[in-house]
Design a protein around this motif. Structure first.
Motif, PDB file in Angstrom:
ATOM      1  N   CYS A  58      45.425  -9.175  48.477  1.00  0.00           N
ATOM      2  CA  CYS A  58      44.755  -9.193  47.162  1.00  0.00           C
ATOM      3  C   CYS A  58      45.785  -9.302  46.037  1.00  0.00           C
ATOM      4  O   CYS A  58      45.942  -8.397  45.218  1.00  0.00           O
ATOM      5  CB  CYS A  58      43.893  -7.951  46.986  1.00  0.00           C
ATOM      6  SG  CYS A  58      42.541  -7.905  48.147  1.00  0.00           S
ATOM      7  N   HIS A  59      46.498 -10.408  46.022  1.00  0.00           N
ATOM      8  CA  HIS A  59      47.500 -10.654  44.988  1.00  0.00           C
ATOM      9  C   HIS A  59      46.838 -11.289  43.767  1.00  0.00           C
ATOM     10  O   HIS A  59      45.846 -12.015  43.891  1.00  0.00           O
ATOM     11  CB  HIS A  59      48.577 -11.602  45.501  1.00  0.00           C
ATOM     12  CG  HIS A  59      49.503 -10.996  46.512  1.00  0.00           C
ATOM     13  ND1 HIS A  59      50.722 -11.550  46.826  1.00  0.00           N
ATOM     14  CD2 HIS A  59      49.387  -9.887  47.270  1.00  0.00           C
ATOM     15  CE1 HIS A  59      51.323 -10.807  47.750  1.00  0.00           C
ATOM     16  NE2 HIS A  59      50.525  -9.787  48.037  1.00  0.00           N
ATOM     17  N   ALA A  60      47.442 -11.064  42.600  1.00  0.00           N
ATOM     18  CA  ALA A  60      46.851 -11.477  41.329  1.00  0.00           C
ATOM     19  C   ALA A  60      46.529 -12.973  41.255  1.00  0.00           C
ATOM     20  O   ALA A  60      45.412 -13.362  40.902  1.00  0.00           O
ATOM     21  CB  ALA A  60      47.790 -11.093  40.191  1.00  0.00           C
ATOM     22  N   GLU A  61      47.507 -13.823  41.571  1.00  0.00           N
ATOM     23  CA  GLU A  61      47.298 -15.268  41.400  1.00  0.00           C
ATOM     24  C   GLU A  61      46.242 -15.778  42.380  1.00  0.00           C
ATOM     25  O   GLU A  61      45.412 -16.622  42.033  1.00  0.00           O
ATOM     26  CB  GLU A  61      48.607 -16.051  41.611  1.00  0.00           C
ATOM     27  CG  GLU A  61      49.754 -15.578  40.759  1.00  0.00           C
ATOM     28  CD  GLU A  61      50.607 -14.541  41.489  1.00  0.00           C
ATOM     29  OE1 GLU A  61      50.057 -13.517  41.965  1.00  0.00           O
ATOM     30  OE2 GLU A  61      51.823 -14.734  41.580  1.00  0.00           O
ATOM     31  N   THR A  62      46.298 -15.264  43.616  1.00  0.00           N
ATOM     32  CA  THR A  62      45.295 -15.663  44.605  1.00  0.00           C
ATOM     33  C   THR A  62      43.906 -15.255  44.121  1.00  0.00           C
ATOM     34  O   THR A  62      42.947 -16.021  44.214  1.00  0.00           O
ATOM     35  CB  THR A  62      45.629 -15.026  45.979  1.00  0.00           C
ATOM     36  OG1 THR A  62      46.854 -15.615  46.449  1.00  0.00           O
ATOM     37  CG2 THR A  62      44.546 -15.271  47.003  1.00  0.00           C
ATOM     38  N   PRO A  87      55.278 -16.341  41.588  1.00  0.00           N
ATOM     39  CA  PRO A  87      54.365 -16.267  42.738  1.00  0.00           C
ATOM     40  C   PRO A  87      55.096 -16.169  44.078  1.00  0.00           C
ATOM     41  O   PRO A  87      56.152 -16.777  44.261  1.00  0.00           O
ATOM     42  CB  PRO A  87      53.582 -17.585  42.648  1.00  0.00           C
ATOM     43  CG  PRO A  87      53.679 -18.002  41.223  1.00  0.00           C
ATOM     44  CD  PRO A  87      55.033 -17.535  40.759  1.00  0.00           C
ATOM     45  N   CYS A  88      54.483 -15.434  45.003  1.00  0.00           N
ATOM     46  CA  CYS A  88      54.998 -15.318  46.370  1.00  0.00           C
ATOM     47  C   CYS A  88      54.569 -16.573  47.150  1.00  0.00           C
ATOM     48  O   CYS A  88      53.795 -17.384  46.630  1.00  0.00           O
ATOM     49  CB  CYS A  88      54.432 -14.055  47.019  1.00  0.00           C
ATOM     50  SG  CYS A  88      52.685 -14.209  47.466  1.00  0.00           S
ATOM     51  N   PRO A  89      55.030 -16.749  48.386  1.00  0.00           N
ATOM     52  CA  PRO A  89      54.640 -17.947  49.149  1.00  0.00           C
ATOM     53  C   PRO A  89      53.126 -18.112  49.281  1.00  0.00           C
ATOM     54  O   PRO A  89      52.607 -19.223  49.139  1.00  0.00           O
ATOM     55  CB  PRO A  89      55.295 -17.712  50.517  1.00  0.00           C
ATOM     56  CG  PRO A  89      56.453 -16.816  50.229  1.00  0.00           C
ATOM     57  CD  PRO A  89      56.016 -15.920  49.112  1.00  0.00           C
ATOM     58  N   MET A  90      52.414 -17.012  49.526  1.00  0.00           N
ATOM     59  CA  MET A  90      50.952 -17.111  49.685  1.00  0.00           C
ATOM     60  C   MET A  90      50.306 -17.593  48.385  1.00  0.00           C
ATOM     61  O   MET A  90      49.485 -18.519  48.386  1.00  0.00           O
ATOM     62  CB  MET A  90      50.352 -15.749  50.071  1.00  0.00           C
ATOM     63  CG  MET A  90      48.833 -15.767  50.097  1.00  0.00           C
ATOM     64  SD  MET A  90      48.101 -14.157  50.451  1.00  0.00           S
ATOM     65  CE  MET A  90      48.337 -13.315  48.875  1.00  0.00           C
ATOM     66  N   CYS A  91      50.658 -16.952  47.273  1.00  0.00           N
ATOM     67  CA  CYS A  91      50.025 -17.304  45.993  1.00  0.00           C
ATOM     68  C   CYS A  91      50.402 -18.715  45.560  1.00  0.00           C
ATOM     69  O   CYS A  91      49.558 -19.459  45.062  1.00  0.00           O
ATOM     70  CB  CYS A  91      50.403 -16.291  44.920  1.00  0.00           C
ATOM     71  SG  CYS A  91      49.604 -14.697  45.187  1.00  0.00           S
ATOM     72  N   LEU A  92      51.666 -19.091  45.760  1.00  0.00           N
ATOM     73  CA  LEU A  92      52.072 -20.446  45.399  1.00  0.00           C
ATOM     74  C   LEU A  92      51.233 -21.450  46.181  1.00  0.00           C
ATOM     75  O   LEU A  92      50.723 -22.426  45.619  1.00  0.00           O
ATOM     76  CB  LEU A  92      53.570 -20.650  45.689  1.00  0.00           C
ATOM     77  CG  LEU A  92      54.119 -21.998  45.253  1.00  0.00           C
ATOM     78  CD1 LEU A  92      54.090 -22.147  43.730  1.00  0.00           C
ATOM     79  CD2 LEU A  92      55.531 -22.211  45.776  1.00  0.00           C
TER      80      LEU A  92
HETATM   81 ZN   LIG Z   1      51.294 -13.304  45.868  1.00  0.00          ZN
END
Ligand SMILES: [Zn+2]
Length: 208
Positions: A58-62, A87-92
């Motif tokens: 549950c990251h912000a950008e996602t 952003p982290c890899p998932m959010c990017l």
């Molecule tokens: Zn993230």
């Protein structure tokens, strides 16, 4: 600089982060604006409060990309995503797969930040993502708010110490300002704190 001088979009982002912090989640938020700069989606970190089986993602950008209603806002390639933290890899991946092509970022993240992947992956580089970094004061405020959360709520002190070292790679002024505010007992009753006041005190210490 004062709180009122901050860009309105960033005030919204920091308010969302304060909401996360009051819920003991990480102070990280993200918003999406349309081609005219209107705010059309928001997301904030909900690790620790989310009621899905696996809140680790549950990251912000996602969350901001997932919350964007594309039946109302279909012109995705015209929109801008604001990420308080790199952003982290998932959010990017989610941002790119969600069709966003412009990202404005507050703080560098030496630990989980993945913007370098835009050059390293043939697929990602083919998308020509535009990256805009905010002035350092925004990164310092961002890392300051994250520091407050770690000092107040992370019970794993060794881990929290490592995190503050990561935050300090680019934003030691923000981390140190937050440490002083926590030491001064500013957050004994979080509900009574005003974000505007906290950020103004933080900016004063950062600029000293
Ligand atoms: Zn993230």
């Amino acid at each position: 600089m004062r709180y009122e001088d901050l860009d309105d979009i960033w005030k919204s982002i920091f308010e969302l982060e304060w909401e996360s912090l009051c819920n003991k989640s990480k102070a990280i938020a993200s918003v999406i604006t349309d081609e005219n700069g209107n705010l059309i989606s928001t997301g904030r970190n909900k690790i620790g409060e989310y009621t899905i089986p696996n809140p680790r993602v549950c990251h912000a950008e996602t969350e901001a990309v997932r919350n964007l209603d594309i039946s109302i806002y279909p012109n995705i390639k015209q929109y801008t995503l604001y990420a308080a933290l790199e952003p982290c890899p998932m959010c990017l991946g989610t941002i790119v797969m969600g069709g966003i092509r412009r990202i404005v970022i507050g703080a560098h993240d030496d630990h989980g930040g993945a913007i370098e992947l835009l050059d390293k992956s043939r697929y990602l580089s083919s998308k020509n993502i535009e990256i805009i970094w905010m002035p350092n004061i925004y990164g310092d405020i961002q890392r300051g708010l994250q520091t407050i959360r770690e000092l107040l709520y992370n019970e794993d002190k060794a881990k929290s110490e490592r995190m503050l070292m990561d935050f300090s790679v680019y934003n030691s002024s923000g981390v140190n300002a937050a440490k002083i505010l926590v030491d001064n007992g500013l957050f004994v009753d979080l509900q009574k704190c005003r974000l505007e006041n906290i950020i103004n005190q933080m900016i004063k210490l950062i600029e000293e």
